[in-house]
Design an enzyme around this catalytic site. Structure first.
Site, PDB file in Angstrom:
ATOM      1  CB  CYS A  89      36.606  30.008  39.056  1.00 15.17           C
ATOM      2  SG  CYS A  89      38.393  30.072  39.237  1.00 15.17           S
TER       3      CYS A  89
ATOM      4  CE  LYS B 190      37.818  19.982  39.052  1.00 15.92           C
ATOM      5  NZ  LYS B 190      39.146  20.007  39.677  1.00 15.92           N
TER       6      LYS B 190
ATOM      7  CB  VAL C 255      39.122  26.324  35.722  1.00 15.01           C
ATOM      8  CG1 VAL C 255      38.495  25.174  34.980  1.00 15.01           C
ATOM      9  CG2 VAL C 255      38.415  26.598  37.036  1.00 15.01           C
TER      10      VAL C 255
ATOM     11  CD  GLU D 142      49.346  27.861  39.360  1.00 15.33           C
ATOM     12  OE1 GLU D 142      48.988  28.912  39.934  1.00 15.33           O
ATOM     13  OE2 GLU D 142      49.412  26.766  39.935  1.00 15.33           O
ATOM     14  CB  SER D 143      44.874  33.123  37.398  1.00 18.01           C
ATOM     15  OG  SER D 143      45.387  33.409  38.686  1.00 18.01           O
TER      16      SER D 143
END
Lengths: 244, 244
Positions: A29, A56, A69, A82-83
């Site tokens: 990801c 999951k 993720v 939230e990256s």
């Protein structure tokens, strides 16, 4: 980082060792990789629990409400997702090895470039997954204008990295997709990225891939392609890297 | 703030007076209003150029590359866009009247709530514009879960505003859509928002509408509805407020 991806039915891992953050992640990801890059660049202690996004575990929804993720579990048990929000949090909380430019205007301009890069990513994604019907000439423009902007930006800044003499927040936020650029070849499309037009970007890619903190999460094109083949076949093999 | 909206063919206005920021805006654009709210809450000097989004002046594309409002022109002539990026810039550049919580974790959690609110807005928008075919039960869930989260959040914080005893960044970023909540009535849909379930949110709405810095950009439901009618008829009347 290369631990097996936990599936539905798998046992919930014990809490992280004291003093360590825990990242719920997936090895393939790119959004998760953004957070890994920030953690490694800032030399923050963390462990990784990889999640099989195709199956999951139930307990994962207690950690990450939307089951997404990356999700970062803090020492007090709270979880962020939230990256970009996680990355900004880490930058503000852990002052050492700062990644953002300290000037608010330059910081804002870097954030705009991250947004523009997101638009390029979505256009490329439409190209890769949507087939002819959904990929439009507009997308072509978004990709070309985007790459031109980044090439020009490196020229104007006159530095090795967007962040100066070391990778900064902008470098790290766009890198995961740049690491994967070679997989475009797999789709036989050589027009999407005319490398000769983006000499500085290509040099930047080379330098990024040699940075010790970036190398830690780096995967080679063959591994990305092998994963993508499994994904397109409907059976994403997130653990493919364990075999290699 | 209520100056006429400049159309294609209109003359480019002279530069802003020295010491003032210039906001390219649209009176009915909630994203523009976010920036207006931040400027007013932080008591920053600015002037406003309203843009007719249905017929944009050519010169506007030299200011805002994508032709988007809000766009903020700085004293050095540089221009920023994207409401959240502009708002963060103003918060970092102008330290007085700070809007964000100073704790990085609370700040990150507020940013997650802004993201969650965005998802509610998109779900409501699909409801308002897409008709039956596109509005799904998932959207219903997104709206209900979202509103429940915000109601619970006010309860847990135990304060008048999300930001404490005065509106903070989270309050201001979600307010423009809350100001417009009465227009849902116009669509005859009373199920979308069961006010009796959201007593704290309704009280918050009332308090927000009484805040001096929020009042400056406030428009009444009739004006919003009149605008929306013109928009749906294909002839958005951005200057409707000039008549009232």
């Amino acid at each position: 980082m290369n631990s097996p991806h936990l599936k539905n039915g798998s046992r919930q891992p014990s809490p992280p060792p004291k003093g360590k953050l825990r990242l719920y992640s997936n090895r393939f990801c790119p959004y998760s990789q953004r957070v890994v890059l920030v953690l490694d660049a800032k030399k923050i202690a963390y462990d990784v629990i990889n999640i099989d996004l195709h199956s999951k575990p139930d307990w994962f929804y207690e950690k990450s409400l939307l089951g997404k993720v990356p999700a970062l579990e803090l020492e007090n048990g709270e979880v962020l997702w939230e990256s970009l929000i996680i990355s900004e949090y880490l930058e503000e909380k852990y002052k050492a090895h700062h990644l953002h430019n300290q000037d608010p205007l330059q910081k804002a301009k870097d954030r705009l470039l991250i947004e523009q890069f997101n638009r390029v990513v979505h256009a490329v994604k439409r190209f890769l997954t949507g087939g002819l019907g959904r990929f439009t000439f507009d997308d072509d423009d978004v990709i070309e204008n985007g790459l031109n902007t980044f090439e020009r930006e490196l020229l104007n800044r006159g530095t090795q990295f967007f962040g100066g003499n070391k990778p900064g927040m902008l470098d790290l936020m766009i890198w995961p997709w740049c690491e994967r650029v070679e997989i475009l070849k797999y789709f036989g499309n050589t027009n999407l990225l005319k490398k000769e037009n983006y000499k500085r970007l290509m040099e930047w890619c080379r330098k990024m891939s040699e940075e010790p903190s970036v190398k830690k999460s780096l995967m080679d094109p063959d591994t990305h392609i092998k994963y993508l083949q499994s994904y397109r076949a409907g059976r994403p093999d997130y653990d493919t890297i364990l075999d290699s």
